[in-house]
Design an enzyme around this catalytic site. Structure first.
Site, PDB file in Angstrom:
ATOM      1  N   GLU A   1       0.800  -1.231   0.000  1.00 23.49           N
ATOM      2  CA  GLU A   1       0.000   0.000   0.000  1.00 23.49           C
ATOM      3  C   GLU A   1       0.833   1.283   0.000  1.00 23.49           C
ATOM      4  O   GLU A   1       0.638   2.151   0.852  1.00 23.49           O
ATOM      5  CB  GLU A   1      -0.981  -0.032   1.182  1.00 23.49           C
TER       6      GLU A   1
ATOM      7  N   ASN B   1       2.184  -4.620  -3.392  1.00 22.85           N
ATOM      8  CA  ASN B   1       0.775  -4.991  -3.242  1.00 22.85           C
ATOM      9  C   ASN B   1      -0.024  -3.745  -2.856  1.00 22.85           C
ATOM     10  O   ASN B   1       0.421  -2.964  -2.004  1.00 22.85           O
ATOM     11  CB  ASN B   1       0.719  -6.043  -2.108  1.00 22.85           C
TER      12      ASN B   1
ATOM     13  N   HIS C   1     -10.378  -5.848  -2.730  1.00 23.62           N
ATOM     14  CA  HIS C   1     -11.445  -5.780  -1.715  1.00 23.62           C
ATOM     15  C   HIS C   1     -12.628  -5.047  -2.354  1.00 23.62           C
ATOM     16  O   HIS C   1     -12.675  -3.809  -2.360  1.00 23.62           O
ATOM     17  CB  HIS C   1     -10.948  -5.034  -0.471  1.00 23.62           C
TER      18      HIS C   1
ATOM     19  N   GLU D   1      -6.044 -10.465  -2.298  1.00 27.99           N
ATOM     20  CA  GLU D   1      -6.883 -10.363  -1.086  1.00 27.99           C
ATOM     21  C   GLU D   1      -8.369 -10.267  -1.447  1.00 27.99           C
ATOM     22  O   GLU D   1      -9.113  -9.480  -0.849  1.00 27.99           O
ATOM     23  CB  GLU D   1      -6.470  -9.125  -0.267  1.00 27.99           C
TER      24      GLU D   1
ATOM     25  N   ASP E   1     -12.119 -10.218  -1.681  1.00 30.80           N
ATOM     26  CA  ASP E   1     -13.400 -10.449  -0.999  1.00 30.80           C
ATOM     27  C   ASP E   1     -14.407  -9.484  -1.603  1.00 30.80           C
ATOM     28  O   ASP E   1     -14.037  -8.472  -2.201  1.00 30.80           O
ATOM     29  CB  ASP E   1     -13.325 -10.346   0.534  1.00 30.80           C
TER      30      ASP E   1
END
Ligand code: 9MR
Length: 458
Positions: free
Chosen positions: A165, A206, A242, A270, A272
């Site tokens: 990030e 990432n 996300h 990641e 979701d």
């Protein structure tokens, strides 16, 4: 004499058995649309040369959670166990217990591990964030952290999220403690130290909100391009993914492709897809379509290594804690029952996605769940969901394995003959639209146990 008697008895039993097998075989052949269930996701993914991974919590790796994590996924990412505050809560005092447990579990199950994460603005120990450091001191501390942690797992991890990030939404650098102490080149330094500590691990940057083509992903693109031009070791980019229900960026595949064309791997790290709770059948069907869209985008690009979900069960997801009113973001519900999203993932990886019943070509699935159960009774429901297909009528069949009996049904016409239940749509709910679903319910009786049967959609 004795032997002969036994032999003739045995022949009789075998003949009777053959008769039974013949009769059973006839029944099976006549059964409507009996398809074999898909193999686990990891087998489907392996056949496509892709990773299907999950974030895990080390302390939960027992029982059903461990069974599913080991059976369905070929890669694990520690959700928190490798973060700086976890491994070095006070300076020079290390705690590797949870990280070790996950790596050991992965090796015992033939799984890869994705290390997460070395340099991030969040989840750092107080001694680091609260200290007052010269640039040289800070640089030495970060180098030591990377060297120690990457070195500990040298040769055992497939990849590392080295830097996490680093960007703001507008594509400028985030003013993290790393940036503030070391300037923008902390990224190149971290990658270089990680490479030195484990030359075989793939090294990634990432980030989130870099899945579609936008200012932030373009900043990441430009950074990776310049790192490669400078000869800094960078192997891939991680797109966290996300997402919110119904909001998969339309440029996802295009964005994956542009990084691939730059000469780096791309991993969805990641995934979701959160929704406002409670989940409804329609939302779960939409979620299945969304999972499928993400999977398909990765499957379509050779350099997309695969997809990791950020927790495989709703009982192990960060979403409810961070987004009030949201949840149900993962492929399994809180009771470890696969949701339509699970079957959508299977379909994207080349499976039928029918979970053991239904027509492999129609894109519709039926899911059975026990809603409530008491002494001798229970309420169950079956949801017929379609993603990429639709139905004008439906029939759902299952066979109880423990003597359960249906006493009453609603929103379907159900009959039970022996252990076999057959339910067809009511006059008003035969239509299941693409991306939609229909649910019917029933009460029944049980004793001893009440296992969930495998359902077949006809
Ligand atoms: O899943 C993690 C959750 O348990 C932690 O409380 C949270 C703290 O920020 O971090 C979560 O994982 C994050 C990941 O490490 C980086 N990308 C965002 C994830 C969700 O916050």
């Amino acid at each position: 004499m004795r032997l002969t008697r036994w032999a003739s008895l045995f022949t009789g039993v075998v003949a009777l058995g053959a008769l039974l097998v013949a009769a059973l075989g006839a029944v099976l052949v006549a059964a409507p649309s009996a398809h074999a269930a898909d193999p686990p996701l990891r087998d489907l993914a392996a056949a496509k040369g892709k990773i299907i991974g999950t974030a895990v919590t080390g302390g939960k790796l027992t029982g059903t959670y461990a069974d599913i994590a080991g059976r369905e996924f070929n890669s694990l990412t520690p959700g928190n166990a490798m973060k700086w505050e976890s491994v070095e809560p006070s300076r020079g005092t290390y705690n590797w217990a949870e990280a070790d447990r996950i790596v050991d579990f992965a090796e015992a199950h033939g799984q890869q591990v994705r290390g997460h994460t070395l340099v991030w603005h969040s989840q750092n120990p107080g001694w680091l964030t609260g200290g007052s450091w010269t640039p040289a001191q800070f640089s030495a501390i970060v180098q030591d952290h990377i060297t120690t942690e990457v070195g500990r797992y040298k040769g055992r991890l497939a990849a590392w999220d080295v830097v996490n990030e680093p960007f703001n939404e507008d594509g400028t650098y985030r003013q993290s403690l790393f940036y503030n102490h070391l300037g923008p080149d902390y990224i190149a330094q971290a990658l270089t130290w990680a490479r030195a500590a484990d030359p075989d691990a793939k090294l990634y940057i990432n980030d989130y909100n870099v899945e579609g083509v936008n200012a932030k992903s373009t900043a990441l693109y430009n950074l990776v391009k310049s790192l490669k031009e400078r000869g800094v070791p960078i192997d891939g980019v991680g797109l966290q993914a996300h997402f919110i229900l119904g909001q998969i960026p339309s440029t996802l595949q295009q964005n994956i492709q542009r990084f691939a064309d730059l000469g780096v791997d791309v991993a969805i790290t990641e995934l979701d897809i959160r929704m406002q709770v409670p989940a409804t059948d329609a939302k779960l069907a939409q979620q299945a379509a969304d999972y499928k869209a993400v999977m398909n985008a990765c499957v379509a690009v050779a350099r997309c290594t695969g997809v990791t979900v950020w927790g495989f069960t709703d009982s192990d997801s960060w979403i409810p804690d961070f987004f009030e009113g949201y949840g149900a973001a993962t492929p399994y519900d809180e009771n470890f029952a696969p949701k339509p999203a699970y079957y959508a993932i299977a379909q994207s990886l080349g499976g039928t996605g029918d979970g053991g019943g239904g027509d492999p070509t129609d894109g519709c699935t039926a899911t059975y769940r026990v809603v409530n159960q008491w002494n001798t009774g229970f309420t169950g429901e079956v949801t017929v969901s379609c993603a990429g297909a639709s139905l004008s009528s439906w029939n759902v069949n299952w066979t109880y394995g423990a003597g359960q009996r249906i006493t009453q049904a609603w929103n379907a016409n159900c009959t039970q003959s022996g252990a076999t239940v057959s339910c067809s749509n009511a006059s008003y709910n035969g239509a299941v639209p693409n991306g939609g679903s229909v649910t019917f319910g029933f009460n029944g009786s049980w004793s001893g146990s009440n296992p969930v049967p495998t359902v077949a959609l006809g």
